[in-house]
Design a protein around this motif. Structure first.
Motif, short mmCIF file in Angstrom:
data_model
loop_
_atom_site.label_atom_id
_atom_site.label_comp_id
_atom_site.label_asym_id
_atom_site.label_seq_id
_atom_site.Cartn_x
_atom_site.Cartn_y
_atom_site.Cartn_z
N ASP A 33 0.83 -1.20 0.00
CA ASP A 33 0.00 0.00 0.00
C ASP A 33 0.87 1.26 0.00
N GLY A 37 2.76 -0.76 3.97
CA GLY A 37 2.14 -1.97 4.51
C GLY A 37 1.68 -2.88 3.39
N TRP A 38 0.80 -3.83 3.72
CA TRP A 38 0.23 -4.74 2.75
C TRP A 38 -1.18 -4.28 2.41
N ASN A 39 -1.54 -4.38 1.14
CA ASN A 39 -2.93 -4.11 0.79
C ASN A 39 -3.75 -5.40 0.88
N ASP A 40 -5.05 -5.29 0.64
CA ASP A 40 -5.92 -6.46 0.76
C ASP A 40 -5.53 -7.56 -0.21
N ILE A 43 -2.64 -9.52 1.38
CA ILE A 43 -3.10 -10.35 2.51
C ILE A 43 -3.86 -11.56 1.99
N GLN A 85 1.61 1.29 10.37
CA GLN A 85 0.89 0.73 9.22
C GLN A 85 1.43 -0.64 8.85
N ARG A 88 0.27 -3.12 11.56
CA ARG A 88 -1.18 -3.34 11.53
C ARG A 88 -1.57 -4.27 10.38
N THR A 89 -1.10 -3.97 9.17
CA THR A 89 -1.48 -4.79 8.02
C THR A 89 -0.80 -6.16 8.06
N GLU A 92 -2.66 -8.53 10.51
CA GLU A 92 -3.84 -9.13 9.90
C GLU A 92 -3.45 -10.32 9.02
#
Length: 663
Positions: A33, A37-40, A43, A85, A88-89, A92
């Motif tokens: 992102d 971080g990682w985007n959806d 993940i 960030q 957090r990512t 998940e």
């Protein structure tokens, strides 16, 4: 269980992993992102592979430095740019991965240095251990200062600490491998420094040593840290790599020094070595195309394992579980790393566990959906699996009403459309004029090095059987078939036909398909007109069968219009053409073939080639006649594959998936 040893647990450091399969690290382009971080997508992508049975996931490359090679977002994650960030990512993602009993390592890189792909990482000045030529750009790299090295080392400690907080089970360092920045320090060909980071092998590995020490300081000595490691570099010169079996003088790391490096890395505290071979200068080794034999790193892994007492992970086209189990039995390695096969089929490990091998969708090693797109568009996907990297976006759509759908054509587009329709609950009916499914996969898979094309055709056949799809072979559908059978929708995927033109003695002028299928014999000496991918692969196949082959190409170089081809595939094929003594004549237009002589017009005159035959590989024309007959008379009708636009396997499959998933 047939493959019992592949499903026994193993420890890396104190961490137990449930089986011997790792997901190999592959650049997570498009999965990050704007804040590091990682985007959806990222993940979902890793979670899906955990669900598929992998014991250890190793993420694609991420970064921690933010000063030397400044991050360009959204691209790949960075564990120190915005720690909140990132944590957090990542949290998940790791929690979802752990739900399936898998472990996950964050792969962290010291940087690209001289091998930065310009489209990926922005416009910062290229750096390296010393002032050496950049791999892709016409530039000389700037040597890193000692202060910059120390800063990168510190960033590893901070980034690993954030990864541990985020639930990662360990780190893989990227790498004394493939000629990336840390490897540029390790290889004397790139490292001419006279300070404490140059000279002896131990000095050249100091960068890697200090990184391990810093992670132990911030995360504790028991937090597992593996390292990606190329035992041998395969460098003939800058931008010149060696082919398998070629005799050459190694300019990079040879096996003897590789053994000493492996011993030192174990001494430094690394908990596992993830072994391959090659550098960006010989990129086909690190990203083996279909022209490379299966499991090409076996000897390198075996040598490494003989000299260290930590687990050895081996990657590189080990999709066959019989090969994998033999490698464990024969002490070649301790774990098998699957990269592209997990893109093609995220359930590959579970299918191996259940001995459902015929259900595994094969990777065809084309690298058009993965490395080709990474290089060109900064996206990781898969040519044969349209859902890779788009798992949520491409979930199968629920249907509201079951439709009977006629699919005209059993090539890859038609097969993929029928498969997806059946998976969703529709009733596809396939009509194929020839005696088997697969279309251009059948001639395309004829060369020995293209065996996985045939495996993909067989997979489609098996999947349509499993899904109870009605298939009519040796049956040519026409307008009456479409109009008289009460179909709710029609997909026309009638493919393409090779472009042919008259040269004179046309009885000895063939198409590539005729030659590949053994319908025509080229004789002892042939000329291939057209130096695209089809022409070059046919040339390689014929010369390996003992034929004398010449390629005549109208443009100024071969493979000028194919893409996005991964450089590893393109460069290896170019070098194989030269290595196997295929003559190439560019900027030449053929004019006449008579009495065993082919004439061509060049800028400086005419040239004559002696040839028993001529094979035309000058492209294909869409076969869209049937579609044009019915397009205004059928309410819901779609044109797919080469019939819509001549392209490649990837776009035939992707377009078919898109349409079939929304009917």
């Amino acid at each position: 269980m047939k493959y019992q040893n592949l499903f026994e647990p193993i420890k890396i450091g104190n961490l137990e992993i449930k089986n011997r399969y790792a997901m190999a690290p592959m650049g997570p382009l498009g999965l990050g992102d704007c804040e590091g971080g990682w985007n959806d997508r990222g993940i979902d992508y890793y979670t899906r592979r955990a669900k598929g049975g992998i014991g250890l996931i190793i993420t694609g490359v991420t970064f921690s430095d933010t000063e030397v090679e400044k991050p360009s977002f959204p691209n790949t994650p960075n564990s120190t740019y915005n720690p909140v960030q990132f944590v957090r990512t990542s949290r998940e993602m790791t929690e979802r991965v752990h739900a399936y009993g898998a472990k996950i390592f964050l792969q962290m890189s010291g940087g690209f240095g001289r091998v930065t792909i310009p489209t990926n990482l922005g416009e910062f000045p290229p750096v390296s251990a010393s002032a050496v030529p950049h791999r892709w750009l016409d530039k000389t790299c700037r040597p890193l200062t000692v202060e910059e090295i120390h800063g990168i080392v510190k960033s590893f400690g901070k980034g690993a600490y954030n990864a541990k907080r985020a639930g990662f089970d360990g780190i893989e360092i990227h790498a004394v491998h493939e000629g990336y920045l840390i490897d540029q320090f390790a290889i004397s060909f790139f490292n001419q420094r006279t300070d404490e980071y140059g000279g002896s092998l131990e000095n050249r590995l100091r960068f890697a040593k200090e990184i391990r020490e810093e992670i132990a300081r911030t995360c504790g000595p028991d937090f597992p840290v593996a390292l990606r490691f190329s035992l041998k570099s395969m460098i003939k010169d800058f931008r010149e790599g060696a082919l398998p079996g070629e005799e050459f003088e190694e300019k990079g790391r040879d096996i003897e020094e590789g053994i000493e490096a492996a011993k030192l890395l174990e001494k430094f505290g690394y908990d596992a070595l993830d072994v391959d071979a090659g550098t960006y200068d010989a990129w086909w080794w690190n990203h083996p195309p279909m022209y490379m034999e299966k499991a090409p790193y076996k000897e390198f892994a075996r040598i490494t394992k003989e000299h260290v007492n930590i687990p050895v992970i081996m990657a590189g086209r080990v999709d066959n579980p019989d090969t994998a189990t033999e490698c464990l039995e024969n002490d070649i390695c301790d774990m098998i790393s699957l990269g592209r096969p997990t893109l093609a089929d995220p359930d590959i490990v579970n299918k191996i566990r259940l001995n459902q091998l015929s259900r595994i969708r094969p990777c065809i090693s084309c690298q058009e959906g993965c490395m080709g797109r990474i290089q060109t568009y900064s996206l990781i996907n898969c040519a044969v699996n349209p859902q890779t990297g788009k798992e949520r976006l491409t979930e199968y759509k629920p249907i509201t009403r079951r439709k009977k759908v006629l699919v005209v054509g059993g090539g890859v587009a038609g097969c993929e459309a029928a498969r997806v329709l059946a998976e969703r609950g529709h009733e596809p009916v396939v009509y194929e004029a020839k005696s088997q499914l697969g279309g251009n996969l059948i001639p395309g898979g004829a060369p020995k090095f293209k065996e996985d094309d045939l495996a993909l055709a067989k997979w489609y056949e098996d999947e349509l059987t499993r899904l109870n799809v009605e298939v009519h072979l040796n049956t040519k559908a026409d307008k009456d078939t479409i109009m008289s059978s009460g179909y709710d929708a029609v997909i026309v995927a009638t493919g393409s036909r090779p472009k042919m033109f008259k040269l004179g003695d046309d009885e000895k002028v063939y198409s590539a398909e005729q030659v590949l299928l053994g319908q025509k014999d080229v004789g002892e000496k042939t000329v291939i007109v057209g130096g695209g991918l089809v022409g070059c692969e046919l040339a390689l196949d014929l010369v390996q069968k003992g034929k004398k082959v010449t390629i005549v190409e109208a443009l100024d170089k071969i493979m000028a219009v194919n893409g996005p081809l991964c450089s590893a595939n393109k460069e290896m094929l170019e070098r194989l053409i030269d290595y196997n003594d295929v003559d190439v004549c560019c900027n030449a237009k053929v004019t006449n073939y008579q009495d065993g002589k082919l004439k061509a017009k060049l800028s400086d005159g005419e040239k004559t080639f002696e040839a028993d035959s001529v094979v035309l590989c000058v492209g294909y024309s869409s076969e869209d006649t049937l579609y044009n007959e019915v397009k205004n008379e059928v309410e819901e009708v779609y044109l797919l594959g080469d019939a819509r636009q001549v392209s490649n396997i990837m776009y035939a499959i992707w377009d078919a998936f898109e349409v079939a998933n929304h009917i």
